[in-house]
Write a protein that holds these residues in place. Structure first.
Motif, PDB file in Angstrom:
ATOM      1  N   ILE A 191       5.626  -2.803  -1.295  1.00  0.00           N
ATOM      2  CA  ILE A 191       6.460  -2.223  -0.245  1.00  0.00           C
ATOM      3  C   ILE A 191       7.036  -3.359   0.592  1.00  0.00           C
ATOM      4  O   ILE A 191       6.289  -4.239   1.042  1.00  0.00           O
ATOM      5  N   PHE A 192       8.335  -3.352   0.786  1.00  0.00           N
ATOM      6  CA  PHE A 192       8.932  -4.357   1.671  1.00  0.00           C
ATOM      7  C   PHE A 192      10.296  -3.879   2.154  1.00  0.00           C
ATOM      8  O   PHE A 192      10.941  -3.046   1.519  1.00  0.00           O
ATOM      9  N   VAL A 219      -1.807  -1.302  -2.929  1.00  0.00           N
ATOM     10  CA  VAL A 219      -0.586  -1.438  -2.144  1.00  0.00           C
ATOM     11  C   VAL A 219      -0.477  -2.864  -1.626  1.00  0.00           C
ATOM     12  O   VAL A 219      -1.398  -3.370  -0.982  1.00  0.00           O
ATOM     13  N   LEU A 220       0.636  -3.507  -1.926  1.00  0.00           N
ATOM     14  CA  LEU A 220       0.940  -4.827  -1.371  1.00  0.00           C
ATOM     15  C   LEU A 220       2.140  -4.674  -0.454  1.00  0.00           C
ATOM     16  O   LEU A 220       3.219  -4.280  -0.901  1.00  0.00           O
ATOM     17  N   TYR A 221       1.957  -4.951   0.825  1.00  0.00           N
ATOM     18  CA  TYR A 221       3.026  -4.739   1.804  1.00  0.00           C
ATOM     19  C   TYR A 221       3.448  -6.062   2.435  1.00  0.00           C
ATOM     20  O   TYR A 221       2.622  -6.794   2.994  1.00  0.00           O
ATOM     21  N   ALA A 222       4.740  -6.386   2.348  1.00  0.00           N
ATOM     22  CA  ALA A 222       5.318  -7.543   3.027  1.00  0.00           C
ATOM     23  C   ALA A 222       6.038  -7.032   4.270  1.00  0.00           C
ATOM     24  O   ALA A 222       7.093  -6.404   4.171  1.00  0.00           O
ATOM     25  N   ASP A 242     -10.035  -1.802   0.359  1.00  0.00           N
ATOM     26  CA  ASP A 242     -10.030  -2.820  -0.692  1.00  0.00           C
ATOM     27  C   ASP A 242      -8.818  -2.700  -1.609  1.00  0.00           C
ATOM     28  O   ASP A 242      -8.683  -3.447  -2.576  1.00  0.00           O
ATOM     29  N   ASN A 243      -7.932  -1.756  -1.286  1.00  0.00           N
ATOM     30  CA  ASN A 243      -6.752  -1.554  -2.143  1.00  0.00           C
ATOM     31  C   ASN A 243      -5.441  -1.779  -1.402  1.00  0.00           C
ATOM     32  O   ASN A 243      -4.370  -1.420  -1.890  1.00  0.00           O
ATOM     33  N   VAL A 244      -5.496  -2.391  -0.211  1.00  0.00           N
ATOM     34  CA  VAL A 244      -4.290  -2.653   0.576  1.00  0.00           C
ATOM     35  C   VAL A 244      -4.300  -4.098   1.075  1.00  0.00           C
ATOM     36  O   VAL A 244      -5.292  -4.556   1.638  1.00  0.00           O
ATOM     37  N   THR A 245      -3.191  -4.800   0.844  1.00  0.00           N
ATOM     38  CA  THR A 245      -3.019  -6.146   1.381  1.00  0.00           C
ATOM     39  C   THR A 245      -1.702  -6.194   2.147  1.00  0.00           C
ATOM     40  O   THR A 245      -0.677  -5.695   1.659  1.00  0.00           O
ATOM     41  N   ILE A 246      -1.745  -6.787   3.340  1.00  0.00           N
ATOM     42  CA  ILE A 246      -0.545  -6.922   4.162  1.00  0.00           C
ATOM     43  C   ILE A 246      -0.293  -8.401   4.427  1.00  0.00           C
ATOM     44  O   ILE A 246      -1.188  -9.120   4.880  1.00  0.00           O
ATOM     45  N   VAL A 247       0.911  -8.846   4.113  1.00  0.00           N
ATOM     46  CA  VAL A 247       1.300 -10.241   4.333  1.00  0.00           C
ATOM     47  C   VAL A 247       2.651 -10.256   5.050  1.00  0.00           C
ATOM     48  O   VAL A 247       3.414  -9.290   4.980  1.00  0.00           O
ATOM     49  N   PRO A 248       2.958 -11.347   5.755  1.00  0.00           N
ATOM     50  CA  PRO A 248       4.259 -11.394   6.446  1.00  0.00           C
ATOM     51  C   PRO A 248       5.432 -11.578   5.497  1.00  0.00           C
ATOM     52  O   PRO A 248       6.519 -11.054   5.719  1.00  0.00           O
TER      53      PRO A 248
END
Length: 362
Positions: A191-192, A219-222, A242-248
Motif C-alpha cells: 500500500i502506498f 501488508v507492507l505500507y509506505a 506480525d503481518n504488518v510493516t510500516i516504513v516511510p
C-alpha cells in the motif's frame, strides 16, 4: 545518434524520459543525450543523478482563470523558445522527444520550427494541455491508453505504452520482503500513496491497523516521510501485528512490486504502467487533486476490463480499505483472474515500440 529529451513537473513526465535515455544508451552506447528541464522542477534533481547532460529554461504554466500573471507566462514562453532553439542549434539532435509538462512545450515547439524530427509521449488517458498544443506541430504522438487517441490527429497517433513498463518487466524475483520483516512465502499486498504519501490513504491505514490482526496475508505500507511519525502512537499495536510493516519510503520499489500479490495506490501513469506490465491486481484510489480528474479515467480503463478495483478518495475509510483487500487477498480465484486481466492490459515492449517510432523518423 543524438537524442534530446524534455519533460518536467512530475515524476510521471520525467521517469519515461529517463527510461528512453537508458534504453538507447544500452542499445547504442555511442549515442549522445541532452535533457532540457527547469531549475525548479523535480527533473533538476533526478536527471543529473542519472549522468544525463542537463540544461534548463525558465517557464511557467498558464493559469486557467483570467489573471495578469498569464502575461508573464506568455513572455516566458516566447523567451524560452528562443533559449530552446539556441540549445538545439548547439546540440544538433537527430530527434527531440517530449514527455509532458510545460517545459517540453517550448522545447518541442522550437524543434519543430527548426525542422528537427519530433515525438511527444502522452502517459495518461486524458491528454495534457501541453501535448494537445504540441500535437499540431510534431511528427508522431505516442500514447499509453487507447482512450487518449481522441485528443490528437489520427494520422500521428501510435499506441506505444509507457517506457517504464519495459524496465520493470525484466526484474527478477528475490527475497526482498525479509528486508521489511515479512516473509516471502506469505501472500503480500503493498500500500502506498506515491513518493510523498497520501493523507486519505494514511488516515484509512490508521483505522485499518487493528482490522489486519490475524489476517492470513501480509501488508507492507509506505506512508511517505511526512506521515510516518503519525504512527508512533500505534507502535504497540504494530509491534503486536506480525503481518504488518510500516516504513516511510521504499527505495527498491520495483523489486518489491515483483514480489507481492497485489497493490493499493493512486492511479498515476507510472504506477499504471508498472501494475499492468507485472500483471498486478490492484485497488486504485485516484487522487482528486489532478488536472481533469485524469487519474479516475486512468483507473477506469482497468476497472472496465476487470483488471482493478477502484475506491473514490472521499469514500476511503479503514473498513472500506480492509473490505476491498479481503476481497482480493482471501479469494485466490478472483485475484488470479484480475492478475490475468491486468497483464493483458500491459504493454511490456513499450520502449521497443517507441524506439520503432524514433527509427522511423531518423
Amino acid at each position: 545518434m543524438k537524442v534530446l529529451v524534455s519533460g518536467g513537473g512530475t515524476g510521471g513526465h520525467i521517469y519515461p524520459a529517463i527510461s528512453i535515455v537508458h534504453y538507447i544508451r544500452e542499445k547504442y552506447p555511442e549515442s549522445e543525450f541532452l535533457y532540457i528541464g527547469t531549475e525548479k522542477g523535480l527533473e533538476s534533481k533526478l536527471v543529473p543523478s542519472q549522468s544525463i547532460p542537463f540544461k534548463t529554461i525558465e517557464i511557467q504554466g498558464f493559469y486557467r482563470s483570467l489573471t495578469l500573471k498569464n502575461l508573464k507566462t506568455m513572455y516566458l514562453f516566447l523567451t524560452s523558445i528562443k533559449q530552446a532553439k539556441r540549445y538545439i542549434k548547439e546540440f544538433q539532435p537527430d530527434i527531440v522527444i517530449g514527455t509532458g509538462g510545460y517545459v517540453c512545450g517550448s522545447v518541442v515547439y522550437a524543434a519543430s520550427k527548426l525542422n528537427v524530427p519530433t515525438i511527444i509521449h502522452e502517459q495518461n488517458s486524458v491528454a495534457g494541455m501541453t501535448n494537445k498544443f504540441l500535437s499540431k506541430y510534431v511528427d508522431k504522438v505516442g500514447i499509453c491508453f487507447s482512450d487518449a487517441a481522441e485528443y490528437f490527429p489520427t494520422e500521428k497517433v501510435e499506441l506505444v505504452g509507457n517506457p517504464r513498463a519495459q524496465e520493470v518487466t525484466f526484474i527478477e524475483k528475490k527475497p526482498v520482503l525479509e528486508e521489511y520483516g515479512l516473509s516471502s512465502s506469505k501472500p503480500t499486498i503493498i500500500i502506498f500513496g506515491g513518493s510523498r504519501g497520501a493523507q486519505t490513504i494514511n488516515n484509512a491505514m490508521k483505522e485499518a491497523l487493528p482490522l489486519f490482526e490475524g489476517k492470513p496475508y501480509q501488508v507492507l505500507y509506505a506512508s511517505g516521510t511526512i506521515y510516518f511519525d503519525e504512527f508512533n502512537e500505534y507502535k504497540d499495536l504494530i509491534k503486536r501485528l506480525d503481518n504488518v510493516t510500516i516504513v516511510p519510503y521504499i527505495d527498491n520499489m520495483v523489486d518489491v512490486l515483483v514480489n507481492v500479490e497485489a497493490l493499493v495506490g493512486r492511479a498515476g501513469a507510472t504506477s499504471m504502467a508498472e501494475i499492468t506490465a507485472l500483471g498486478l491486481p490492484s485497488i486504485l484510489v485516484p487522487s482528486p487533486n489532478v488536472t481533469d480528474d485524469h487519474q479516475t479515467k486512468n483507473a477506469m480503463s482497468l476497472v472496465n476490463k476487470q483488471a482493478a478495483l477502484m475506491v473514490k478518495d472521499n469514500d476511503l475509510t479503514g473498513k472500506v480499505l480492509v473490505k476491498n483487500i479481503d476481497k482480493l487477498m482471501l479469494d485466490d480465484k478472483f485475484r488470479e483472474d484480475m492478475a490475468k486481466a491486468s497483464k493483458k492490459e500491459g504493454i511490456p515492449d513499450a520502449m521497443d515500440r517507441l524506439y520503432g517510432l524514433i527509427q522511423e523518423l531518423t
